[in-house]
Write an enzyme that holds these catalytic residues in place. Structure first.
Site, PDB file in Angstrom:
ATOM      1  N   LYS A   1      30.114 -39.146  -6.603  1.00  0.00           N
ATOM      2  CA  LYS A   1      30.882 -37.890  -6.073  1.00  0.00           C
ATOM      3  C   LYS A   1      32.045 -37.298  -7.209  1.00  0.00           C
ATOM      4  CE  LYS A   1      33.436 -36.628  -1.928  1.00  0.00           C
ATOM      5  NZ  LYS A   1      33.820 -36.837  -0.542  1.00  0.00           N
TER       6      LYS A   1
ATOM      7  N   GLU B   1      31.784 -48.134 -12.510  1.00  0.00           N
ATOM      8  CA  GLU B   1      30.618 -48.909 -12.296  1.00  0.00           C
ATOM      9  C   GLU B   1      29.326 -47.807 -12.839  1.00  0.00           C
ATOM     10  OE1 GLU B   1      32.554 -50.611  -9.072  1.00  0.00           O
ATOM     11  OE2 GLU B   1      32.688 -48.609 -10.064  1.00  0.00           O
TER      12      GLU B   1
ATOM     13  N   GLY C   1      31.011 -40.041   0.979  1.00  0.00           N
ATOM     14  CA  GLY C   1      30.022 -40.605   0.360  1.00  0.00           C
ATOM     15  C   GLY C   1      29.246 -41.522   1.076  1.00  0.00           C
ATOM     16  N   ARG C   2      29.576 -42.160   2.134  1.00  0.00           N
ATOM     17  CA  ARG C   2      28.863 -42.824   2.982  1.00  0.00           C
ATOM     18  C   ARG C   2      27.891 -42.320   4.010  1.00  0.00           C
ATOM     19  NH1 ARG C   2      33.873 -43.731   3.416  1.00  0.00           N
ATOM     20  NH2 ARG C   2      35.027 -43.509   5.200  1.00  0.00           N
TER      21      ARG C   2
ATOM     22  N   GLU D   1      33.623 -49.507   6.135  1.00  0.00           N
ATOM     23  CA  GLU D   1      34.298 -48.568   5.481  1.00  0.00           C
ATOM     24  C   GLU D   1      35.178 -47.606   6.110  1.00  0.00           C
ATOM     25  OE1 GLU D   1      33.334 -48.063   0.660  1.00  0.00           O
ATOM     26  OE2 GLU D   1      32.910 -46.097   1.739  1.00  0.00           O
TER      27      GLU D   1
ATOM     28  N   HIS E   1      15.521 -68.005  11.943  1.00  0.00           N
ATOM     29  CA  HIS E   1      15.274 -69.416  11.035  1.00  0.00           C
ATOM     30  C   HIS E   1      16.463 -69.538  10.100  1.00  0.00           C
ATOM     31  CE1 HIS E   1      10.956 -70.030  12.668  1.00  0.00           C
ATOM     32  NE2 HIS E   1      11.028 -68.671  12.360  1.00  0.00           N
TER      33      HIS E   1
ATOM     34  N   LYS F   1      40.056 -50.800  -7.338  1.00  0.00           N
ATOM     35  CA  LYS F   1      39.760 -50.263  -8.441  1.00  0.00           C
ATOM     36  C   LYS F   1      40.755 -50.113  -9.435  1.00  0.00           C
ATOM     37  CE  LYS F   1      36.138 -47.006  -6.221  1.00  0.00           C
ATOM     38  NZ  LYS F   1      35.835 -45.705  -5.973  1.00  0.00           N
TER      39      LYS F   1
END
Length: 554
Positions: free
Chosen positions: A205, A211, A266-267, A352, A383, A511
């Site tokens: 964005k 990263e 963003g999400r 978030e 399981h 960050k």
């Protein structure tokens, strides 16, 4: 507004201990039509919420709380482009990305829908060229592989959708994802690719995400001496960003910079150009079907009465459990292999958004604002952690998600899968009491003494709530509706609990600290660090440099 002073809030507080003392078996026994009354059949799926610890009185109060907190007005503001993300002064218009607005909205004099359609047109043109072999690398060979470099919302959404719709993939171009700054992930992906036929999509964005940009620079170095740097960036890179000028400054061809806007979180951005990997993997027409499915859920959320509104009911049940009943977690349990990335995606989307402790009034919330979201594929979970769901002292509400029509042609598998899904929700609801356990053990010939010793361990208290979502079929349209269902649930939760759902200040702190620590890791010069962090950096430096360990403190 102090919502804890609302009569509806206080009435729910008084009802919670009463409902904790009741059992789901009792609720079903008292209402033979409960399964019909507490379910909604929508075009793409059945939403069954009958296995919840609620009765009509609780629902009336929950719906009243939604009205008391202004949900209907906030819903109108969402779809009209009002700046409901008030801490950042922005509207929240991801529904506009899929044509989900009821009326035209303009921002800064520009019609939002025109902006969206223009960008979708550019996306469609590029994807068609890519599939037709017209997009080539520097040596003239067609692009066969696209690597998406992004993290968070620029990665989880597209990856989840592509995995979910694997039965609908196009074979024209392969799509890969790299999100981790740990170079092992990028190295593993690149080891399988050809420098001449690989394209990188840098999805960020801000186009400053550490990263993502680190991975982009490493990808550029991997291309090596194939061509001059400027040519590599023009032919082997595209960008998806809300900061196109930064992408161009990085060196990416303006014609290959695809845009979305700061009014898209963003999400919630997979519907935008961030969905480029989806369109590449599935073809643009199927990407459009995904958008259409989400738009259909937008209409349902906007138009259905609150008491018949699936996102609203899901949100109110979540508020009931987390805030009033004291159940701090919620499990997402897909019984559909293709949905294996859905729990991780919904974990980010909800936690978030609503993982906050400050109300819209700027005050500390004196109540829980959202559950911990976790989960995995249902069969695998059975399981792994279902023991906890069935017999732990903690109650974990759950969403079971499956589909009527399988995405394969193997006989017998799907019936076993759905039998497990239905049985697990039934077992969580009913449990097994001591008398039932003793009768079962007696039928197996155990002695009275053996029965008394073993019975306590086999009792399941039951009354563990769950929702069941049964898709007609997992396809682009139904997946779009399913994702939008959860988006609007998250929005509703935030409105009711007085939380700003669309900022993410908690992400920024780490960050900033990481950026300050990185030079110290590289140089070993410690500056103003706490004792623990200083110890970690010192150990890192010693091991990297082969230095001897210091004397142990006495």
């Amino acid at each position: 507004m102090d919502i804890t002073r609302l009569p509806s809030w206080q009435q729910l507080e008084s009802l919670a201990p009463q409902m904790r003392a009741r059992h789901l078996r009792e609720l079903f026994a008292g209402d033979p039509r409960r399964g019909l009354r507490y379910s909604l059949e929508l075009p793409e799926f059945l939403f069954d919420y009958s296995k919840n610890l609620v009765d009509d009185e609780v629902f009336v109060k929950l719906l009243q709380l939604a009205r008391d907190t202004g949900l209907e007005d906030w819903r109108t503001d969402l779809f009209s482009g009002a700046p409901i993300n008030r801490t950042e002064g922005r509207p929240v218009l991801h529904p506009a990305l899929r044509g989900g607005l009821p009326n035209p909205v303009s921002l800064d004099g520009a019609p939002v829908q025109d902006l969206v359609e223009t960008e979708l047109g550019r996306l469609k043109e590029f994807v068609n060229l890519l599939h037709n072999g017209a997009v080539t690398g520097y040596t003239g060979r067609r692009i066969t592989d696209v690597v998406n470099l992004g993290v968070g919302g620029s990665h989880l959404g597209p990856e989840m959708v592509i995995e979910a719709l694997r039965a609908h993939r196009s074979d024209e171009v392969r799509v890969h994802f790299v999100s981790n700054v740990d170079g092992a992930q990028l190295a593993d992906v690149l080891a399988r690719l050809d420098v001449e036929t690989t394209l990188f999509a840098v999805s960020s964005k801000t186009f400053t995400t550490a990263e993502t940009m680190t991975n982009a620079r490493s990808a550029l170095r991997w291309l090596g001496d194939l061509a001059p740097r400027t040519q590599l960036l023009r032919q082997h890179f595209v960008a998806v960003t809300a900061s196109p000028e930064k992408a161009q400054a990085f060196g990416i061809d303006p014609g290959r910079v695809f845009r979305f806007w700061d009014w898209v979180g963003g999400r919630f951005s997979l519907w935008s150009a961030i969905g480029l990997p989806i369109a590449i993997a599935l073809g643009f027409e199927r990407f459009r079907e995904l958008l259409d499915g989400a738009a259909s859920m937008d209409r349902h959320f906007r138009e259905a009465p609150l008491e018949e509104n699936a996102p609203v009911l899901m949100a109110l049940l979540s508020v009931w459990y987390c805030t009033f009943m004291g159940y701090p977690a919620h499990a997402i349990l897909p019984y559909e292999q293709a949905l294996h990335r859905l729990p991780a995606y919904l974990q980010q989307a909800e936690m978030e958004s609503n993982g906050k402790s400050t109300t819209r009034a700027g005050e500390e919330a004196g109540y829980a604002t959202g559950p911990l979201i976790w989960g995995m594929l249902g069969i695998n979970g059975q399981h792994a952690f279902y023991q906890y769901l069935h017999q732990s002292p903690e109650v974990v509400p759950a969403d079971f998600i499956g589909s009527v029509t399988p995405g394969h042609e193997l006989e017998g598998h799907h019936e076993i899968l759905l039998a497990n899904m239905f049985a697990q929700s039934q077992a969580l609801m009913n449990g097994v009491d001591r008398e039932q356990v003793k009768a079962e053990l007696a039928s197996k010939g155990l002695s009275e003494k053996e029965i008394e010793q073993l019975a306590p361990y086999k009792v399941h208290r039951g009354s563990r709530p769950s929702n069941s979502i049964l898709l007609r079929q997992l396809n682009p349209r139904s997946l779009g509706a399913l994702i939008a269902l959860y988006e609007h649930k998250i929005f509703t939760q935030g409105v009711v609990l007085q939380i700003y759902s669309f900022d993410q200040w908690g992400v920024e702190l780490g960050k900033g600290l990481a950026a300050a620590l990185q030079p110290q890791l590289e140089s070993g010069e410690l500056r103003s660090q706490d004792a623990s962090t200083a110890r970690l950096i010192d150990y890192y430096q010693r091991v990297r440099n082969g230095a001897a360990a210091p004397e142990t403190a006495g």
